[in-house]
Design a protein around this motif. Structure first.
Motif, PDB file in Angstrom:
ATOM      1  N   ASP A 421       1.007  -1.392  -0.076  1.00 49.83           N
ATOM      2  CA  ASP A 421       0.003  -0.151  -0.038  1.00 49.83           C
ATOM      3  C   ASP A 421       0.925   1.242  -0.050  1.00 49.83           C
ATOM      4  O   ASP A 421       2.010   1.285   0.636  1.00 49.83           O
ATOM      5  CB  ASP A 421      -0.918   0.210   1.136  1.00 49.83           C
ATOM      6  CG  ASP A 421      -1.935   1.125   0.997  1.00 49.83           C
ATOM      7  OD1 ASP A 421      -2.377   1.317   0.059  1.00 49.83           O
ATOM      8  OD2 ASP A 421      -2.273   1.774   2.447  1.00 49.83           O
ATOM      9  N   SER A 422       0.491   2.383  -0.920  1.00 53.68           N
ATOM     10  CA  SER A 422       1.127   3.700  -0.970  1.00 53.68           C
ATOM     11  C   SER A 422       0.282   4.632  -0.481  1.00 53.68           C
ATOM     12  O   SER A 422      -0.843   4.637  -0.903  1.00 53.68           O
ATOM     13  CB  SER A 422       1.877   3.910  -2.033  1.00 53.68           C
ATOM     14  OG  SER A 422       2.698   2.821  -2.463  1.00 53.68           O
ATOM     15  N   ILE A 423       0.762   5.850   0.237  1.00 55.58           N
ATOM     16  CA  ILE A 423       0.046   6.951   0.769  1.00 55.58           C
ATOM     17  C   ILE A 423       0.671   7.937   0.334  1.00 55.58           C
ATOM     18  O   ILE A 423       2.007   8.198   0.476  1.00 55.58           O
ATOM     19  CB  ILE A 423      -0.159   6.883   2.264  1.00 55.58           C
ATOM     20  CG1 ILE A 423      -1.048   5.716   2.666  1.00 55.58           C
ATOM     21  CG2 ILE A 423      -1.060   8.080   2.774  1.00 55.58           C
ATOM     22  CD1 ILE A 423      -0.889   5.603   4.352  1.00 55.58           C
ATOM     23  N   SER A 424       0.084   9.035  -0.455  1.00 56.00           N
ATOM     24  CA  SER A 424       0.643  10.239  -0.677  1.00 56.00           C
ATOM     25  C   SER A 424       1.167  10.862   0.350  1.00 56.00           C
ATOM     26  O   SER A 424       0.521  11.223   1.450  1.00 56.00           O
ATOM     27  CB  SER A 424      -0.347  11.055  -1.616  1.00 56.00           C
ATOM     28  OG  SER A 424       0.295  12.330  -2.055  1.00 56.00           O
ATOM     29  N   ALA A 425       2.584  11.580   0.321  1.00 51.66           N
ATOM     30  CA  ALA A 425       3.069  12.567   1.494  1.00 51.66           C
ATOM     31  C   ALA A 425       4.058  13.348   0.976  1.00 51.66           C
ATOM     32  O   ALA A 425       5.072  13.175   0.923  1.00 51.66           O
ATOM     33  CB  ALA A 425       3.740  11.217   2.383  1.00 51.66           C
ATOM     34  N   TYR A 509       4.190   1.874   7.968  1.00 55.57           N
ATOM     35  CA  TYR A 509       4.884   2.515   6.372  1.00 55.57           C
ATOM     36  C   TYR A 509       6.139   3.321   6.734  1.00 55.57           C
ATOM     37  O   TYR A 509       6.594   3.773   7.820  1.00 55.57           O
ATOM     38  CB  TYR A 509       3.813   3.629   6.259  1.00 55.57           C
ATOM     39  CG  TYR A 509       2.158   3.252   5.841  1.00 55.57           C
ATOM     40  CD1 TYR A 509       2.068   2.804   4.240  1.00 55.57           C
ATOM     41  CD2 TYR A 509       1.480   2.662   6.738  1.00 55.57           C
ATOM     42  CE1 TYR A 509       0.757   2.662   3.955  1.00 55.57           C
ATOM     43  CE2 TYR A 509       0.280   1.987   6.386  1.00 55.57           C
ATOM     44  CZ  TYR A 509      -0.105   2.204   4.913  1.00 55.57           C
ATOM     45  OH  TYR A 509      -1.261   1.433   4.529  1.00 55.57           O
ATOM     46  N   THR A 510       6.825   3.306   5.514  1.00 58.52           N
ATOM     47  CA  THR A 510       8.271   4.070   5.376  1.00 58.52           C
ATOM     48  C   THR A 510       8.003   5.282   4.622  1.00 58.52           C
ATOM     49  O   THR A 510       7.555   5.079   3.405  1.00 58.52           O
ATOM     50  CB  THR A 510       9.221   3.169   4.877  1.00 58.52           C
ATOM     51  OG1 THR A 510       9.234   1.886   5.965  1.00 58.52           O
ATOM     52  CG2 THR A 510      10.521   3.635   4.916  1.00 58.52           C
ATOM     53  N   ASN A 511       8.642   6.114   4.701  1.00 63.72           N
ATOM     54  CA  ASN A 511       8.462   7.327   4.101  1.00 63.72           C
ATOM     55  C   ASN A 511       9.647   7.141   2.866  1.00 63.72           C
ATOM     56  O   ASN A 511      10.822   6.942   2.996  1.00 63.72           O
ATOM     57  CB  ASN A 511       8.823   8.675   4.456  1.00 63.72           C
ATOM     58  CG  ASN A 511       8.728   9.791   3.679  1.00 63.72           C
ATOM     59  OD1 ASN A 511       9.381  10.265   2.891  1.00 63.72           O
ATOM     60  ND2 ASN A 511       7.607  10.831   4.453  1.00 63.72           N
ATOM     61  N   THR A 512       9.117   7.302   1.584  1.00 67.46           N
ATOM     62  CA  THR A 512       9.946   7.147   0.341  1.00 67.46           C
ATOM     63  C   THR A 512      10.197   8.400  -0.322  1.00 67.46           C
ATOM     64  O   THR A 512      10.742   8.462  -1.388  1.00 67.46           O
ATOM     65  CB  THR A 512       9.635   6.043  -0.534  1.00 67.46           C
ATOM     66  OG1 THR A 512       8.161   6.400  -0.921  1.00 67.46           O
ATOM     67  CG2 THR A 512       9.314   4.776   0.286  1.00 67.46           C
ATOM     68  N   GLY A 513       9.905   9.574   0.581  1.00 69.65           N
ATOM     69  CA  GLY A 513      10.233  10.698  -0.385  1.00 69.65           C
ATOM     70  C   GLY A 513       8.978  11.492  -0.545  1.00 69.65           C
ATOM     71  O   GLY A 513       8.663  12.428   0.438  1.00 69.65           O
ATOM     72  N   GLU A 514       8.082  11.161  -1.492  1.00 69.48           N
ATOM     73  CA  GLU A 514       6.733  11.788  -1.864  1.00 69.48           C
ATOM     74  C   GLU A 514       5.657  10.976  -1.250  1.00 69.48           C
ATOM     75  O   GLU A 514       4.486  11.435  -1.517  1.00 69.48           O
ATOM     76  CB  GLU A 514       6.541  12.386  -3.082  1.00 69.48           C
ATOM     77  CG  GLU A 514       7.911  13.500  -3.237  1.00 69.48           C
ATOM     78  CD  GLU A 514       7.683  14.756  -2.626  1.00 69.48           C
ATOM     79  OE1 GLU A 514       6.640  15.089  -2.415  1.00 69.48           O
ATOM     80  OE2 GLU A 514       8.647  15.110  -2.029  1.00 69.48           O
ATOM     81  N   THR A 515       6.005   9.897  -0.798  1.00 67.09           N
ATOM     82  CA  THR A 515       4.828   8.817  -0.430  1.00 67.09           C
ATOM     83  C   THR A 515       5.388   7.844   0.733  1.00 67.09           C
ATOM     84  O   THR A 515       6.258   8.095   1.100  1.00 67.09           O
ATOM     85  CB  THR A 515       4.700   7.619  -1.311  1.00 67.09           C
ATOM     86  OG1 THR A 515       5.919   6.998  -1.968  1.00 67.09           O
ATOM     87  CG2 THR A 515       4.169   8.568  -2.704  1.00 67.09           C
ATOM     88  N   CYS A 516       4.191   7.329   1.195  1.00 59.14           N
ATOM     89  CA  CYS A 516       4.464   6.510   2.589  1.00 59.14           C
ATOM     90  C   CYS A 516       4.199   5.201   2.070  1.00 59.14           C
ATOM     91  O   CYS A 516       2.973   4.889   1.327  1.00 59.14           O
ATOM     92  CB  CYS A 516       3.672   6.776   3.776  1.00 59.14           C
ATOM     93  SG  CYS A 516       4.048   8.266   4.561  1.00 59.14           S
TER      94      CYS A 516
END
Length: 805
Positions: A421-425, A509-516
Motif C-alpha cells: 500500500d502507498s499513501i501520498s505524502a 509505513y516507510t517514507n520514500t520521499g513523496e509517499t509512505c
C-alpha cells in the motif's frame, strides 16, 4: 393550544324543517368547536353544556339526527372514540385542536388557526405558502403586522408566521418562507406563532350497488347533470358512450350507470315502483353514484323485521323482469297477479305455499372462493392419503466460519495476508531563521549597510548589533547557515540528505520521499482468532461442541436452517411429518400401507372423495329391488341405493325429483320469497318474490336436502371445517355457504353416478349460480397433509364478508 380559522365566500346550507337531518356546510377534522363569550371578542371559548351545547352519548349518525331534531342547532362536535356528541345551539365561531374530534357547522366556520408548538401539520392543519392568503389569514387572527410578509429567513419557520415578542399582538413582523427554507429553530413557538389553515373536508363521490343512496349513511343522490358527469368520470366510468339522460320510469332516481358506459340521470320520483324490479334500488348492473357530504349525513334506516317488507316481483331465479318500461310486469303486485296455485294475501304478497329462503349478497366469484376452500379441506380430510407438505430452506453451507485475522489482514485460507500500500505524502521546504532565505541546502542572508551620524568630539554614534562601525556608515557582510539551522512543522521531519521536510508516516509505513509505503505481509494460522464461545480448528471457527451455528443443523456434511415444527429436513428441503396414525410412504402419508400405492395415481382421488361423500350420506345398495318406485331410493345401473341418514334420504328424494324434470318441460312453478341479507351482518335489507322454473314439490325437495345437509355439515365434512365456517361468518351466511356446498355435492355425485339430472333443472333449483360456481371451483387435486386452514379472509384477494378477528 387553541386554534382559529375563517372560510371565505362559502354558501350556507340549512334545515328546511325541524327534525330534518342536519345539512353541514363545513367540517374541520381533528378540532373541536368553539364560540365567543361576547360578540366582538377576539378570544374563543370552549362553551359549556346546557348553555352552548346539549350533550349526548351516541354515534356520529345519531348525533346528526339529534341536530336535525333540535331547534336552533348550529352544528355538532363529535368524538367517535368516546361517543361524545355535542349538539351546539349557539353560533360556532372557531375551532380548537382536539384529537379524535370533528367539528361540523351548518354555517361557515373560521378555518385559519394559530399554532404555538410543533408544526401546522403536526396539529392536523396545513401550512400557508401563498402571500395573499398569508396576509388574509393574519387579518383573521388577533395579530396585526407591521411589515412583511418577508421571505428567505433560515432561522424562521416555513410557511406563514409572525414574530410576537413578549406576547405582543400588534405591530409585529410577518414572514412567509417557502417550504424547505428553514434550517434552524423550525418549530412554531409562543414567540414565533405559525398561521395555519384548517383542512375542510370536500365533497367526494361513492358508488353503491344495492338499495338507494339515502339508505347508506352519509350519501345523497345526485340530480344535477354536470355533477353526474363529473361523478362518473371521478369513479372511472369513462368514456361514456351514451347519456346521462333522464325520464326513464324503469331506472333508479338520480345518477346511475349501466353496462359500464351508459349513463342515466333521473329526477327525483321519475322511477315508478310498478314498472321496474329495481323500484328505485340499485342493481349490480346499475351502480348508483352517490355524493358524500362534508360530513356523513345520517339516514333513517327501516329494519325489515319492523314491518312487512315490500315484495318485488320477478320471474326466474335471478333473471330480469319480462316487462316493457312504462307497462306493468306480468307478475306485478296486487290480487290476481300471483303465481298459479297461490293466493294473494295483500298487495305484492303471493305467499300461499311459497318457499322462504335467505340469500346473502355475495358475488359469484367469492362464493366460488369458499367452495374451492371447502373442496381442498374436504379432500384432505376424506382422502386416504396426502402428499407431504414441503418447502425449500436454502443452499447448505460448509460447517463453521472463516477465522478472524488481525485488523487490515484478510483470511486467505491457511494464512492472513495484507497487500502492499502507498499513501501520498508530499514534502515541504524547511523554515530558515528569521532574515534568512532557504537556498536548498543552506540558509542565506545578503550584505547590508546604512548611514549614521559621524563621531564628534562631543558625541559617539554606535552601530546596531552585528554591524561594524565604518565612521559615517554601519556595515554587515553576507552570511550562510547549514541545514542544521532549518526547522520543520509538527508532523514532519528534516531529511539530512535533501534538507526538506518530509511527512511522518503511519505505523508500519516507510517514507520514500513523496509517499509512505507499506510492503506485502503474510501471517500464519497462529495469528488467527475466534469469538468467545467458539473454538478454532485450523483456519475456521466452530461453536464449542458443534459444527453449525444458531438455528442451523448439519445434514450430509452441510449446515441448513432448521425446519419448522412438524417438519424434518432432507438436504435443502423440509418435509412435513406424518401423523402418528399414518404410514410414511416416501413423499406421502397414508392411512394404511395398502393406500400408499394410490399416491401415484391422480385420477383415483376424485372417485375416492365422491365415494367418501356417499359414505357419510349413509348411501348404500338396497337389499332387494322392492324399493323401486319410491322417492327415497335411486337406481345406479341395475341396482337401487338407499340411505340410512336424514341428509342422505333427503338427498335421494331430491335426486328423484330432479331426474323427472325434462329439458323441454321446464315451466314456472315454485313461488319463492327470497330475503337478501348483508353477508357480513346477517341483516336483511330487501325481499324479492321469485317464480322458479321447477315445480314447488321439486324445489322443496331440494331445499329439504340442502337444509338437512347443512344441519349435518360437521359429519358430512369435518368438525374443523364446520367450526371454521361458523367462526369466520355470521350464522346466516355460514348456513348459506353450507347449503351451497350441498348443491356442489349433488352435482358432482350425479355426474359420478350417471344420474340424469339436467343442468338447467339443477340450476333452477339451486340457491347459487351452480353452473358458474362449478366453472371456477378448483378440481380435485392431490391434497397436502396438514390441518384445516382458515378461509381466505386475509391478505390479497380476501373475501369481503368475513368477520373481524
Amino acid at each position: 393550544m387553541s386554534a382559529t380559522a375563517t372560510v371565505i365566500g362559502q354558501a350556507c346550507k340549512t334545515k328546511k324543517n325541524t327534525g330534518d337531518v342536519a345539512l353541514i356546510s363545513a367540517t374541520v377534522i381533528g378540532q373541536a368547536c368553539k364560540t365567543k363569550k361576547n360578540t366582538g371578542d377576539v378570544a374563543l371559548i370552549s362553551g359549556t353544556e346546557g348553555t352552548a351545547f346539549k350533550l349526548f352519548a351516541i354515534n356520529l349518525e345519531g348525533c346528526l339526527l339529534k341536530c336535525g331534531a333540535t331547534a336552533g342547532c348550529t352544528g355538532i362536535s363529535h368524538n367517535p372514540n368516546t361517543a361524545r356528541c355535542e349538539v351546539w345551539i349557539v353560533p360556532i365561531l372557531g375551532t380548537e385542536v382536539a384529537v379524535g374530534f370533528t367539528c361540523s357547522s351548518i354555517h361557515p366556520i373560521e378555518t385559519y388557526s394559530v399554532a404555538t408548538s410543533e408544526t401546522c401539520e403536526d396539529w392536523g392543519l396545513a401550512g400557508i405558502y401563498d402571500k395573499d392568503e398569508c396576509v388574509k389569514a393574519i387579518d383573521a387572527t388577533p395579530y396585526s403586522m407591521s411589515s412583511g410578509p418577508h421571505e428567505g429567513g433560515s432561522g424562521v419557520v416555513d410557511g406563514c408566521s409572525v414574530r410576537s415578542y413578549l406576547g405582543a399582538l400588534s405591530l409585529i413582523p410577518a414572514f412567509l418562507n417557502p417550504s424547505g427554507t428553514c434550517v434552524d429553530d423550525c418549530l412554531c413557538s409562543e414567540s414565533q406563532p405559525c398561521i395555519c389553515k384548517a383542512i375542510i373536508v370536500k365533497d367526494v363521490y361513492s358508488v353503491i350497488k344495492s338499495g338507494v343512496c339515502e339508505d347508506s349513511m352519509g350519501l345523497t343522490s345526485i340530480y344535477d347533470n354536470d355533477e353526474c358527469t363529473k361523478a362518473l368520470k371521478d369513479k372511472d366510468y369513462w368514456p361514456l358512450v351514451w347519456g346521462p339522460y333522464g325520464g326513464f320510469p324503469d331506472t333508479v332516481d338520480g345518477c346511475s350507470i349501466r353496462f359500464g358506459n351508459n349513463a342515466f340521470r333521473n329526477d327525483k320520483g321519475q322511477c315508478k315502483v310498478s314498472t321496474a324490479v329495481r323500484t328505485a334500488s340499485a342493481q349490480s348492473s346499475s351502480p348508483v353514484s352517490a355524493k358524500v357530504l362534508a360530513v356523513n349525513l345520517a339516514a333513517h334506516l327501516v329494519e325489515l323485521s319492523g314491518s312487512k317488507p315490500t315484495l318485488t316481483a320477478t320471474t326466474g331465479l335471478g333473471s330480469e323482469p319480462s316487462c316493457t318500461p312504462g307497462e306493468a310486469c306480468s307478475t306485478a303486485e296486487g290480487p290476481g297477479a300471483c303465481a298459479p296455485g297461490s293466493e294473494a294475501e295483500g298487495p305484492g304478497e303471493c305467499l300461499a305455499g311459497a318457499t322462504f329462503e335467505d340469500v346473502p349478497d355475495i358475488p359469484t366469484n367469492e362464493v366460488a372462493q369458499v367452495m374451492s376452500w371447502i373442496k381442498a379441506q374436504v379432500t384432505n380430510v376424506k382422502n386416504p392419503f396426502c402428499w407431504k407438505d414441503s418447502y425449500g430452506r436454502g443452499v447448505g453451507t460448509i460447517p463453521g466460519r472463516v477465522a478472524d485475522c488481525p485488523s487490515t489482514y484478510t483470511n486467505n485460507g491457511a494464512t492472513c495476508g495484507r497487500g502492499a500500500d502507498s499513501i501520498s505524502a508530499g514534502s515541504l521546504v524547511a523554515d530558515c531563521p528569521s532574515g534568512y532565505t532557504n537556498m536548498g541546502l543552506t540558509c542565506y542572508r545578503g550584505p547590508s549597510t546604512y548611514s549614521k551620524g559621524c563621531t564628534t568630539i562631543f558625541k559617539k554614534f554606535s552601530c546596531s548589533s552585528g554591524y561594524t562601525d565604518n565612521g559615517c556608515f554601519c556595515g554587515r557582510g553576507a552570511s550562510s547557515l547549514g541545514p542544521s539551522s532549518m526547522v520543520c512543522p509538527s508532523g514532519y521531519f528534516r531529511s539530512s540528505i535533501t534538507a526538506r521536510c518530509h511527512k511522518n508516516c503511519p505505523s508500519g509505513y516507510t517514507n520514500t520521499g513523496e509517499t509512505c509505503f507499506r510492503g506485502v505481509s503474510t501471517l500464519g494460522m497462529g495469528s488467527m482468532t475466534c469469538k468467545t464461545g467458539e473454538e478454532r480448528i485450523l483456519a475456521r471457527c466452530f461453536p464449542k461442541g458443534g459444527s453449525c451455528f444458531g438455528n442451523e443443523e448439519e445434514d450430509a456434511g452441510l449446515c441448513y436452517t432448521r425446519c419448522r415444527t412438524g417438519f424434518y429436513g432432507v438436504g435443502p428441503v423440509c418435509w412435513s411429518s406424518c401423523d402418528v396414525n399414518q404410514v410414511n410412504c416416501a413423499a406421502a402419508c397414508a392411512k394404511t400401507s395398502a393406500d400408499c400405492g394410490f399416491a401415484v395415481a391422480d385420477q383415483i382421488i376424485a372417485p375416492l372423495v365422491v365415494a367418501a361423500n356417499a359414505f357419510t350420506l349413509g348411501i348404500a345398495k338396497a337389499g332387494s329391488t322392492a324399493v323401486e318406485g319410491t322417492t327415497n331410493a335411486v337406481r345406479v345401473g341395475n341396482k337401487f341405493v338407499v340411505s340410512s341418514t336424514k341428509a342422505g334420504r333427503f338427498f335421494l328424494r331430491a335426486v328423484n325429483f330432479l331426474q323427472s324434470v325434462q329439458p323441454g318441460g321446464l315451466k314456472n312453478g315454485a313461488t319463492i320469497v327470497r330475503r337478501i341479507i348483508h353477508a357480513r351482518t346477517g341483516k336483511a335489507y330487501k325481499v324479492a318474490l321469485l317464480t322458479s322454473k321447477v315445480g314447488s314439490e321439486t324445489y322443496q325437495a331440494v331445499q329439504n336436502y340442502r337444509r338437512a345437509y347443512a344441519e349435518d355439515f360437521a359429519a358430512q365434512t369435518s368438525v374443523e371445517i364446520n367450526n371454521m365456517l361458523d367462526s369466520y361468518f355470521v350464522p346466516a351466511t355460514a348456513l348459506f355457504l353450507k347449503e351451497a356446498w350441498s348443491d356442489v355435492q349433488m352435482k358432482e355425485m350425479a355426474a359420478a353416478n350417471g344420474w340424469q339430472i339436467t343442468d338447467t333443472a339443477l340450476a333452477a333449483a339451486s340457491i347459487v349460480d351452480i353452473t358458474g360456481i362449478l366453472g371456477v371451483v378448483s378440481a380435485y387435486a392431490k391434497p397436502i397433509c396438514g390441518p384445516v386452514v382458515a378461509p381466505p379472509c386475509r391478505g390479497a384477494g380476501a373475501l369481503s364478508f368475513c368477520l373481524d378477528g
